[in-house]
Design an enzyme around this catalytic site. Structure first.
Site, PDB file in Angstrom:
ATOM      1  N   GLU A  87       3.387   4.359  -6.829  1.00 47.19           N
ATOM      2  CA  GLU A  87       3.942   5.081  -5.677  1.00 47.19           C
ATOM      3  C   GLU A  87       4.915   4.185  -4.928  1.00 47.19           C
ATOM      4  O   GLU A  87       4.599   3.031  -4.631  1.00 47.19           O
ATOM      5  CB  GLU A  87       2.806   5.528  -4.755  1.00 47.19           C
ATOM      6  CG  GLU A  87       3.231   6.455  -3.632  1.00 47.19           C
ATOM      7  CD  GLU A  87       2.021   6.935  -2.836  1.00 47.19           C
ATOM      8  OE1 GLU A  87       1.052   7.435  -3.444  1.00 47.19           O
ATOM      9  OE2 GLU A  87       2.046   6.781  -1.602  1.00 47.19           O
TER      10      GLU A  87
ATOM     11  N   GLU B 221      -5.312   4.423  -3.086  1.00 50.07           N
ATOM     12  CA  GLU B 221      -4.992   3.381  -2.106  1.00 50.07           C
ATOM     13  C   GLU B 221      -6.257   2.923  -1.387  1.00 50.07           C
ATOM     14  O   GLU B 221      -6.521   3.337  -0.253  1.00 50.07           O
ATOM     15  CB  GLU B 221      -3.961   3.878  -1.088  1.00 50.07           C
ATOM     16  CG  GLU B 221      -2.556   3.948  -1.630  1.00 50.07           C
ATOM     17  CD  GLU B 221      -1.517   4.181  -0.532  1.00 50.07           C
ATOM     18  OE1 GLU B 221      -1.912   4.505   0.608  1.00 50.07           O
ATOM     19  OE2 GLU B 221      -0.318   4.041  -0.820  1.00 50.07           O
TER      20      GLU B 221
END
Length: 475
Positions: free
Chosen positions: A393, A301
């Site tokens: 995710e 991320e």
């Protein structure tokens, strides 16, 4: 989107030997799937060899170059019925090496075994047959003067799904256009689970839980979440690299894809960890290069970093992996914590206007359905038409991984992902106290993981959506 997993108030100590590895060399897969090594079968006009890398077990069978050479397996079925046979093989020639597969002397079915490009490049060929209750003689007989392929093993699925194990059926993946495609060039959707950080919840990733994930849940992929900071990789690179190696092997034994997640989160600029990333991915790609079930995610991320910075990082890291594993698919996290830039006040247009200069890779998107709704969903819709996307995710809760579940908006996302063949892994496969962990607290100390009794509401919901058989086209 924002960081979801601050340092836990109660850190669970890493258990060094949490993964109980099966010791048998054959039939290591539970439930309806069994594996049979070719070198342990009956062989007529062929040799057991080990001179080409990438085989499993102790070797493979090299057919003699003649019609009629065969390998015969003894396969036991609990009941009579259909079965999917997945042959792992290599064919380094330029032409197919077809065989006739018979069961108990039946008329048989022809299996093509097309070229794989090299004798050390392994693929899977699939056949559907009928087995009798009890012992069956499954024979693969060469039908041309060039003999059969190099045969590594046979996986037999007697379940009701109608397909073999995900990584056996689909083989080496590649990106075709904006889709993830299998070895037959057909778009597929992979569905699975992400571990929590293995520095905290390694005790949740063990034989019983992985058996449940593969056989009770019907997963296709295991995301191995390797935090870089927060007590992760940088504290002991050798220990954590070895844990990842072990999880890759366990996923492989169960016919799952292994998604190796370089879980950088803070600092959010992946360039801060690029030296560590080079070391880690060089070793992982080198060791597992001959497997066909490895996917590399080089940045989880990225946050507080421009798209140009992420692009620069990716264009340095992708060649590191390609040097060891030329065929592996690589994933790249998008800016704004995997939000296609939305959480940074940007959009997917940054990527469209300045795409990464590489092939066989995908961009990743993350969402938490109770927090990320219309604006994020619209960005995903726009991006999916122009960019290869994989959702590595997501959760049914807020971006903290906690709070109430929004199953309605979660289903809206999953319906779109299914319709567009976009794969996903859900966060997370642990018994953390938050609502986003699928298991009830304390579950991972035990040995029962199948069924719904050990699951929180989010676990029940996601397991139910994973159990629907996947459609993996082969023609």
């Amino acid at each position: 989107m924002a960081p979801r997993w601050p340092v836990l108030p109660l850190l669970v100590p890493l258990v060094a030997a949490v993964l109980s590895v099966p010791t048998a060399s054959a039939d290591v897969v539970a439930a309806a799937v069994t594996e049979h090594q070719a070198e342990s079968a009956s062989i007529s006009n062929g040799l057991v060899e080990s001179n080409h890398a990438g085989y499993t077990g102790s070797g493979f069978v090299n057919y003699d170059n003649e019609t009629g050479a065969y390998v015969e397996f003894t396969v036991t079925a609990a009941t009579a019925g259909p079965a999917t046979l997945s042959f792992r093989y290599a064919n380094g020639t330029a032409a197919g090496r077809p065989v006739n597969v018979t069961v108990n002397g039946s008329a048989g079915v022809s299996v093509a075994f097309p070229p794989t490009g090299a004798w050390s490049t392994w693929s899977t060929a699939v056949a559907t047959v009928s087995l009798a209750a009890g012992a069956n003689r499954v024979r693969a007989t060469a039908t041309t003067s060039t003999g059969g392929p190099n045969l590594d093993r046979l996986a037999v699925d007697t379940g009701t799904s109608g397909v073999g194990r995900p990584a056996d059926v689909n083989g080496q993946l590649r990106v075709c256009g904006v889709k993830l495609c299998n070895q037959y060039g057909k778009p597929i959707q992979l569905r699975g689970m992400s571990t929590h950080g293995i520095q905290w919840y390694a005790q949740c990733v063990k034989t019983a839980s992985l058996d449940a994930l593969a056989n009770d849940w019907g997963a296709d992929v295991l995301r191995i979440s390797l935090y870089v900071q927060e007590g992760g990789y940088e504290t002991n690179p050798r220990k954590f690299t070895d844990l990842v190696h072990g999880y890759i092997e366990e996923a492989t034994r169960r016919g799952l894809y292994a998604l190796v997640d370089w879980h950088q989160l803070d600092p959010g600029d992946p360039n801060a960890n690029i030296s560590l990333a080079r070391t880690f991915f060089t070793e992982v790609a080198q060791r597992h290069r001959d497997k066909t079930n490895i996917i590399y995610d080089i940045a989880n991320e990225p946050n507080n970093v421009s798209w140009a910075g992420i692009k620069s990082y990716a264009e340095q890291m992708i060649p590191v992996i390609r040097a060891q594993d030329p065929d592996g698919v690589v994933f790249v996290g998008t800016h704004g914590w995997g939000s296609l830039g939305i959480s940074d006040g940007r959009s997917e247009q940054d990527i469209v206007a300045n795409p990464i200069n590489a092939t066989n890779f995908m961009y990743t998107f993350h969402f938490y359905a109770a927090s990320h709704q219309d604006e994020y969903f619209a960005a995903l819709q726009r991006a999916a038409a122009r960019l290869p996307i994989f959702v590595t995710e997501f959760g049914t809760q807020t971006y903290t991984g906690d709070g109430a579940n929004d199953f309605t908006y979660s289903q809206k996302y999953l319906d779109f992902l299914a319709a567009n063949k976009i794969g996903w892994t859900n966060w997370n496969f642990s018994d953390d106290f938050r609502s986003g962990a699928v298991f009830k607290e304390g579950t991972c100390a035990g040995s029962t993981f199948a069924g719904t009794g050990v699951l929180k509401p989010a676990g029940v919901w996601i397991r139910d959506r994973m159990r629907t058989p996947d459609d993996f086209p082969t023609s």
